[in-house]
Design a protein around this motif. Sequence first.
Motif, PDB file in Angstrom:
ATOM      1  N   CYS A  30       0.855  -1.188   0.000  1.00  0.00           N
ATOM      2  CA  CYS A  30       0.000   0.000   0.000  1.00  0.00           C
ATOM      3  C   CYS A  30       0.889   1.235   0.000  1.00  0.00           C
ATOM      4  N   PHE A  31       0.267   2.368  -0.154  1.00  0.00           N
ATOM      5  CA  PHE A  31       0.978   3.622   0.061  1.00  0.00           C
ATOM      6  C   PHE A  31       0.833   3.942   1.544  1.00  0.00           C
ATOM      7  N   ARG A  32       1.898   4.370   2.180  1.00  0.00           N
ATOM      8  CA  ARG A  32       1.856   4.570   3.632  1.00  0.00           C
ATOM      9  C   ARG A  32       1.022   5.772   4.043  1.00  0.00           C
ATOM     10  N   THR A  33       1.028   6.803   3.212  1.00  0.00           N
ATOM     11  CA  THR A  33       0.234   7.987   3.534  1.00  0.00           C
ATOM     12  C   THR A  33      -0.483   8.471   2.287  1.00  0.00           C
ATOM     13  N   GLN A  34      -1.509   9.238   2.500  1.00  0.00           N
ATOM     14  CA  GLN A  34      -2.229   9.856   1.386  1.00  0.00           C
ATOM     15  C   GLN A  34      -1.296  10.810   0.640  1.00  0.00           C
ATOM     16  N   GLN A  35      -0.483  11.538   1.383  1.00  0.00           N
ATOM     17  CA  GLN A  35       0.471  12.473   0.775  1.00  0.00           C
ATOM     18  C   GLN A  35       1.474  11.724  -0.105  1.00  0.00           C
ATOM     19  N   GLY A  36       1.966  10.587   0.369  1.00  0.00           N
ATOM     20  CA  GLY A  36       2.903   9.790  -0.417  1.00  0.00           C
ATOM     21  C   GLY A  36       2.276   9.303  -1.712  1.00  0.00           C
ATOM     22  N   ALA A  37       1.027   8.912  -1.654  1.00  0.00           N
ATOM     23  CA  ALA A  37       0.320   8.469  -2.856  1.00  0.00           C
ATOM     24  C   ALA A  37       0.163   9.622  -3.841  1.00  0.00           C
ATOM     25  N   LYS A  38      -0.156  10.804  -3.335  1.00  0.00           N
ATOM     26  CA  LYS A  38      -0.312  11.975  -4.205  1.00  0.00           C
ATOM     27  C   LYS A  38       0.997  12.338  -4.895  1.00  0.00           C
ATOM     28  N   VAL A  39       2.085  12.317  -4.142  1.00  0.00           N
ATOM     29  CA  VAL A  39       3.392  12.640  -4.720  1.00  0.00           C
ATOM     30  C   VAL A  39       3.761  11.620  -5.793  1.00  0.00           C
ATOM     31  N   TYR A  40       3.556  10.343  -5.495  1.00  0.00           N
ATOM     32  CA  TYR A  40       3.873   9.293  -6.460  1.00  0.00           C
ATOM     33  C   TYR A  40       3.070   9.474  -7.746  1.00  0.00           C
ATOM     34  N   VAL A  41       1.779   9.713  -7.610  1.00  0.00           N
ATOM     35  CA  VAL A  41       0.912   9.852  -8.785  1.00  0.00           C
ATOM     36  C   VAL A  41       1.314  11.067  -9.615  1.00  0.00           C
ATOM     37  N   ARG A  42       1.654  12.156  -8.970  1.00  0.00           N
ATOM     38  CA  ARG A  42       2.065  13.359  -9.713  1.00  0.00           C
ATOM     39  C   ARG A  42       3.367  13.128 -10.471  1.00  0.00           C
ATOM     40  N   LEU A  43       4.342  12.514  -9.806  1.00  0.00           N
ATOM     41  CA  LEU A  43       5.608  12.234 -10.493  1.00  0.00           C
ATOM     42  C   LEU A  43       5.405  11.248 -11.639  1.00  0.00           C
ATOM     43  N   GLN A  44       4.587  10.246 -11.415  1.00  0.00           N
ATOM     44  CA  GLN A  44       4.319   9.262 -12.463  1.00  0.00           C
ATOM     45  C   GLN A  44       3.624   9.925 -13.654  1.00  0.00           C
ATOM     46  N   ALA A  45       2.745  10.877 -13.389  1.00  0.00           N
ATOM     47  CA  ALA A  45       2.063  11.594 -14.475  1.00  0.00           C
ATOM     48  C   ALA A  45       3.059  12.417 -15.289  1.00  0.00           C
ATOM     49  N   VAL A  46       3.989  13.065 -14.608  1.00  0.00           N
ATOM     50  CA  VAL A  46       5.013  13.853 -15.302  1.00  0.00           C
ATOM     51  C   VAL A  46       5.876  12.937 -16.171  1.00  0.00           C
ATOM     52  N   ILE A  47       6.301  11.822 -15.614  1.00  0.00           N
ATOM     53  CA  ILE A  47       7.141  10.880 -16.361  1.00  0.00           C
ATOM     54  C   ILE A  47       6.394  10.333 -17.570  1.00  0.00           C
ATOM     55  N   SER A  48       5.152   9.949 -17.374  1.00  0.00           N
ATOM     56  CA  SER A  48       4.345   9.413 -18.468  1.00  0.00           C
ATOM     57  C   SER A  48       4.146  10.447 -19.574  1.00  0.00           C
ATOM     58  N   THR A  49       3.868  11.679 -19.185  1.00  0.00           N
ATOM     59  CA  THR A  49       3.660  12.737 -20.173  1.00  0.00           C
ATOM     60  C   THR A  49       4.938  13.022 -20.947  1.00  0.00           C
ATOM     61  N   CYS A  50       6.061  13.069 -20.252  1.00  0.00           N
ATOM     62  CA  CYS A  50       7.344  13.288 -20.935  1.00  0.00           C
ATOM     63  C   CYS A  50       7.609  12.189 -21.957  1.00  0.00           C
ATOM     64  N   ARG A  51       7.358  10.963 -21.579  1.00  0.00           N
ATOM     65  CA  ARG A  51       7.591   9.847 -22.506  1.00  0.00           C
ATOM     66  C   ARG A  51       6.679   9.936 -23.720  1.00  0.00           C
ATOM     67  N   LYS A  52       5.415  10.289 -23.502  1.00  0.00           N
ATOM     68  CA  LYS A  52       4.478  10.414 -24.625  1.00  0.00           C
ATOM     69  C   LYS A  52       4.889  11.535 -25.570  1.00  0.00           C
ATOM     70  N   GLN A  53       5.505  12.577 -25.026  1.00  0.00           N
ATOM     71  CA  GLN A  53       5.955  13.703 -25.846  1.00  0.00           C
ATOM     72  C   GLN A  53       7.393  13.514 -26.330  1.00  0.00           C
TER      73      GLN A  53
END
Length: 75
Positions: A30-53
């Motif tokens: 699991c994600f240990r905190t809600q904040q940790g999950a939010k940070v992970y999702v935001r970074l993953q979105a940035v990485i995914s968008t960079c790769r698509k572009q």
Amino acid sequence: FALVEGVPFTNNQAERDLRPAKVKQKVSGCFRTQQGAKVYVRLQAVISTCRKQERNVYAFLRALFAYQPVSLLAG
């Protein structure tokens, strides 16, 4: 997709974008905190968008964390 040419008629890309978060959750339990999950999702979105572009993910993140102006807008 019925009215706009070039729009895929499946949600495969959306499911592929969600997969890394689900795999991380499965591996770590699991994600240990809600904040940790939010940070992970935001970074993953940035990485995914960079790769698509077809951008250099490492260079983009370096600029981002060096407080240099960056944009994820295509163009």
